[in-house]
Design an enzyme around this catalytic site. Structure first.
Site, PDB file in Angstrom:
ATOM      1  CB  ALA A   4      -0.770  -0.015   1.225  1.00 28.82           C
ATOM      2  N   GLY A  32       0.674  -4.998   1.186  1.00 27.66           N
ATOM      3  CA  GLY A  32      -0.621  -5.007   0.425  1.00 27.66           C
ATOM      4  C   GLY A  32      -0.362  -5.641  -0.952  1.00 27.66           C
ATOM      5  CD  GLU A  46      -2.114  -7.435   3.554  1.00 29.26           C
ATOM      6  OE1 GLU A  46      -1.677  -6.328   3.184  1.00 29.26           O
ATOM      7  OE2 GLU A  46      -2.486  -7.768   4.593  1.00 29.26           O
ATOM      8  CD  GLU A  50       1.959  -5.436   5.868  1.00 27.69           C
ATOM      9  OE1 GLU A  50       2.912  -6.398   6.029  1.00 27.69           O
ATOM     10  OE2 GLU A  50       0.958  -5.500   4.718  1.00 27.69           O
TER      11      GLU A  50
HETATM   12  C1  HXC Z   1       5.165   4.383  -1.360  1.00 32.47           C
HETATM   13  C2  HXC Z   1       6.882   3.205  -2.209  1.00 32.47           C
HETATM   14  C3  HXC Z   1       6.674   2.103  -1.720  1.00 32.47           C
HETATM   15  C4  HXC Z   1       5.419   2.236  -0.923  1.00 32.47           C
HETATM   16  C5  HXC Z   1       8.278   1.682  -2.795  1.00 32.47           C
HETATM   17  N1  HXC Z   1       8.256   3.174  -2.984  1.00 32.47           N
HETATM   18  N2  HXC Z   1       7.437   1.107  -1.957  1.00 32.47           N
HETATM   19  N3  HXC Z   1       6.210   4.518  -2.130  1.00 32.47           N
HETATM   20  N4  HXC Z   1       4.624   3.179  -0.862  1.00 32.47           N
HETATM   21  N5  HXC Z   1       4.893   0.942  -0.169  1.00 32.47           N
HETATM   22  C6  HXC Z   1       8.963   4.138  -3.572  1.00 32.47           C
HETATM   23  C7  HXC Z   1      10.167   4.480  -2.906  1.00 32.47           C
HETATM   24  O1  HXC Z   1       9.826   5.601  -1.797  1.00 32.47           O
HETATM   25  C8  HXC Z   1      11.116   4.999  -4.006  1.00 32.47           C
HETATM   26  O2  HXC Z   1      10.510   6.456  -4.483  1.00 32.47           O
HETATM   27  C9  HXC Z   1      10.616   4.146  -5.154  1.00 32.47           C
HETATM   28  O3  HXC Z   1       9.377   3.611  -4.854  1.00 32.47           O
HETATM   29  C10 HXC Z   1      11.837   3.223  -5.403  1.00 32.47           C
HETATM   30  O4  HXC Z   1      11.963   2.436  -4.212  1.00 32.47           O
HETATM   31  P1  HXC Z   1      13.398   2.222  -3.523  1.00 32.47           P
HETATM   32  O5  HXC Z   1      13.321   2.085  -2.236  1.00 32.47           O
HETATM   33  O6  HXC Z   1      14.246   3.324  -4.097  1.00 32.47           O
HETATM   34  O7  HXC Z   1      13.776   0.911  -4.475  1.00 32.47           O
HETATM   35  P2  HXC Z   1      14.844  -0.067  -3.768  1.00 32.47           P
HETATM   36  O8  HXC Z   1      15.977   0.297  -2.992  1.00 32.47           O
HETATM   37  O9  HXC Z   1      15.118  -1.115  -4.881  1.00 32.47           O
HETATM   38  O10 HXC Z   1      13.979  -0.893  -2.539  1.00 32.47           O
HETATM   39  C11 HXC Z   1      12.797  -1.690  -2.884  1.00 32.47           C
HETATM   40  C12 HXC Z   1      11.726  -1.997  -1.624  1.00 32.47           C
HETATM   41  C13 HXC Z   1      11.662  -0.959  -0.772  1.00 32.47           C
HETATM   42  C14 HXC Z   1      12.586  -3.070  -0.835  1.00 32.47           C
HETATM   43  C15 HXC Z   1      10.645  -2.788  -1.991  1.00 32.47           C
HETATM   44  O11 HXC Z   1      11.192   0.220  -1.835  1.00 32.47           O
HETATM   45  C16 HXC Z   1      10.718  -1.002   0.292  1.00 32.47           C
HETATM   46  O12 HXC Z   1      10.904  -1.343   1.168  1.00 32.47           O
HETATM   47  N6  HXC Z   1       9.459  -0.583   0.158  1.00 32.47           N
HETATM   48  C17 HXC Z   1       8.431  -0.619   1.050  1.00 32.47           C
HETATM   49  C18 HXC Z   1       7.988  -1.990   1.346  1.00 32.47           C
HETATM   50  C19 HXC Z   1       6.939  -1.880   2.257  1.00 32.47           C
HETATM   51  O13 HXC Z   1       7.245  -1.650   3.484  1.00 32.47           O
HETATM   52  N7  HXC Z   1       5.593  -2.339   1.863  1.00 32.47           N
HETATM   53  C20 HXC Z   1       4.634  -2.400   2.872  1.00 32.47           C
HETATM   54  C21 HXC Z   1       3.761  -1.171   2.992  1.00 32.47           C
HETATM   55  S1  HXC Z   1       2.418  -1.290   4.216  1.00 32.47           S
HETATM   56  P3  HXC Z   1      11.464   7.741  -4.582  1.00 32.47           P
HETATM   57  O14 HXC Z   1      10.647   8.697  -4.680  1.00 32.47           O
HETATM   58  O15 HXC Z   1      12.039   7.835  -3.154  1.00 32.47           O
HETATM   59  O16 HXC Z   1      12.333   7.248  -5.850  1.00 32.47           O
HETATM   60  C22 HXC Z   1       1.236  -2.082   3.526  1.00 32.47           C
HETATM   61  C23 HXC Z   1       0.062  -2.216   4.305  1.00 32.47           C
HETATM   62  C24 HXC Z   1      -0.839  -3.260   3.796  1.00 32.47           C
HETATM   63  O17 HXC Z   1       1.480  -2.350   2.223  1.00 32.47           O
HETATM   64  C25 HXC Z   1      -1.987  -3.134   4.762  1.00 32.47           C
HETATM   65  C26 HXC Z   1      -3.267  -2.444   4.184  1.00 32.47           C
HETATM   66  C27 HXC Z   1      -3.054  -2.149   2.892  1.00 32.47           C
END
Ligand code: HXC
Length: 257
Positions: A64, A108, A111, A131
Site C-alpha cells: 500500500a 498490500g 495481500e 508492515e
Molecule cells: C510508497 C514506495 C513504496 C510504498 C516503494 N516506494 N515502496 N512508495 N509506498 N509501499 C517508492 C520509494 O519510496 C521510491 O520512491 C521508489 O518507490 C523506489 O523504491 P526504492 O526504495 O528506492 O527501491 P529499492 O531500493 O529497490 O527498494 C525496494 C523495496 C523498498 C525493498 C521494495 O522500496 C521498500 O522496502 N518499500 C516498502 C515496502 C513496504 O514496507 N511495503 C508495505 C507497505 S504497508 P522515490 O520517490 O524515493 O524514488 C502495506 C500495508 C498493507 O502494504 C495493509 C493494508 C493495505
C-alpha cells in the site's frame, strides 16, 4: 496524467496492469479503484472468460502507498472503510483472476496477489509482509490468507520478522501455483488464462466458487456445496456438449449456457 492502471484484451482474457513504476506500483486509491473498474468491465464483457492481474518486471506492487496512508487517523480509516471498500472487489470477482507476479509483492501487494484465485510467479518474485517494520500489521488479509496458504509457522515468520520469501520457497510452501522464468511470465500466464477461458464459463465459475468454499466451511458443508453445484452442472447445455464431444472424439464447442 499517466494512467496508473492499464488494460488490454488478449483473445478471451482481460489483462490488468498496475502502472506506477516510479513508486514500484505502490497501491493508492487511484490504483485500487482502477483495478476495480477494470474488473467491473471484464466481468460485464461476455467475451472475457478469465482475468490476469500483473505489475512490472520490478514489482507486482511494493505495498500500500505509505505516503497515502501515513497521516490517516483511526476515524478516517474506519469511516472510509479503508481496504474493505475497494480492495475487496478482487475477492468478489466471479470470473477467475490470476496474479502474474514478478519482482516485489510486499505488504498490500502480497495481500492483493493472495486475493486472486492463484499466483503465477516469475523466478524473480519476492513475497513479504513487512508492515511490522513501519508500525502496522498486514491489514488486507495477510494475517488470514497467508497462514491458510503456507501454514502458521511460515506465516508467523514472515509477518513477525518481515523477511522476504523468494519464488522457489513460495512454490514449495504452497503460496504460488507455478514458477516461470521471468521473460516468459506473461506469455505463460496468458496461455493458462486462455485455456481456462476456452472452457464453459458457468462451469469455471462453479469450480472457483466450490474451491473457495473449502476455506469457508466444514468439510461436510463444503462437500454438500460441491455436490449441489455438480448436480446443477447437468442442467447446462455445455455438459451435454462436453460429453457428446468426448464420445464423438471431437473438440467441444461451449456456449456458456
Ligand atoms: C510508497 C514506495 C513504496 C510504498 C516503494 N516506494 N515502496 N512508495 N509506498 N509501499 C517508492 C520509494 O519510496 C521510491 O520512491 C521508489 O518507490 C523506489 O523504491 P526504492 O526504495 O528506492 O527501491 P529499492 O531500493 O529497490 O527498494 C525496494 C523495496 C523498498 C525493498 C521494495 O522500496 C521498500 O522496502 N518499500 C516498502 C515496502 C513496504 O514496507 N511495503 C508495505 C507497505 S504497508 P522515490 O520517490 O524515493 O524514488 C502495506 C500495508 C498493507 O502494504 C495493509 C493494508 C493495505
Amino acid at each position: 496524467m499517466t494512467q496508473v492502471v492499464l488494460t488490454e484484451i488478449h483473445g478471451k482474457v482481460g489483462l490488468i496492469r498496475i502502472n506506477r513504476p516510479e513508486a514500484l506500483n505502490a497501491l493508492n486509491n487511484d490504483v485500487v479503484d482502477g483495478i476495480g473498474a477494470a474488473i467491473d468491465a471484464f466481468e460485464a464483457d461476455e467475451n472475457i472468460g478469465c482475468i490476469v492481474l500483473t505489475g512490472s518486471e520490478k514489482a507486482f506492487a511494493a505495498g500500500a502507498d505509505i505516503g497515502f496512508m501515513k497521516d490517516f487517523d483511526y476515524m478516517h480509516a474506519y469511516q472510509t472503510d479503508f481496504i474493505t471498500r475497494n480492495w475487496e472487489r478482487i475477492k468478489t470477482a466471479r470470473k477467475p483472476v490470476i496474479a502474474a507476479v514478478a519482482g516485489f509483492a510486499l505488504g498490500g501487494g502480497c495481500e492483493m496477489a493472495m486475493m486472486c484465485d492463484m499466483i503465477f510467479a516469475a523466478d524473480t518474485a519476492k513475497f513479504g509482509q513487512p508492515e511490522v517494520r513501519i508500525g502496522i500489521l498486514p491489514g488486507a488479509g495477510g494475517t488470514q490468507r497467508l497462514p491458510r496458504a503456507i501454514g502458521k509457522a511460515k506465516a508467523m515468520d514472515m509477518c513477525l520478522t518481515a523477511r522476504m520469501m523468494d519464488a522457489a520457497e513460495a512454490e514449495q510452501a504452497g503460496l504460488v501455483a507455478r514458477v516461470i522464468p521471468a521473460g516468459q511470465l506473461l506469455e505463460e500466464t496468458l496461455k493458462a488464462a486462455q485455456t481456462i477461458a476456452g472452457f464453459s464459463l458457468p462451469v469455471v465459475m462453479m469450480i472457483k466458487e466450490s474451491v473457495n468454499r473449502a476455506f469457508e466451511s466444514s468439510l461436510n458443508e463444503g462437500l454438500l456445496f460441491e455436490r449441489r453445484a455438480f448436480h446443477a452442472a447437468f442442467a447446462l447445455e455445455d455438459q451435454k456438449e462436453g460429453m457428446a464431444a468426448f464420445a464423438e472424439k471431437r473438440k467441444a464447442t461451449f456456449t456458456n449456457r
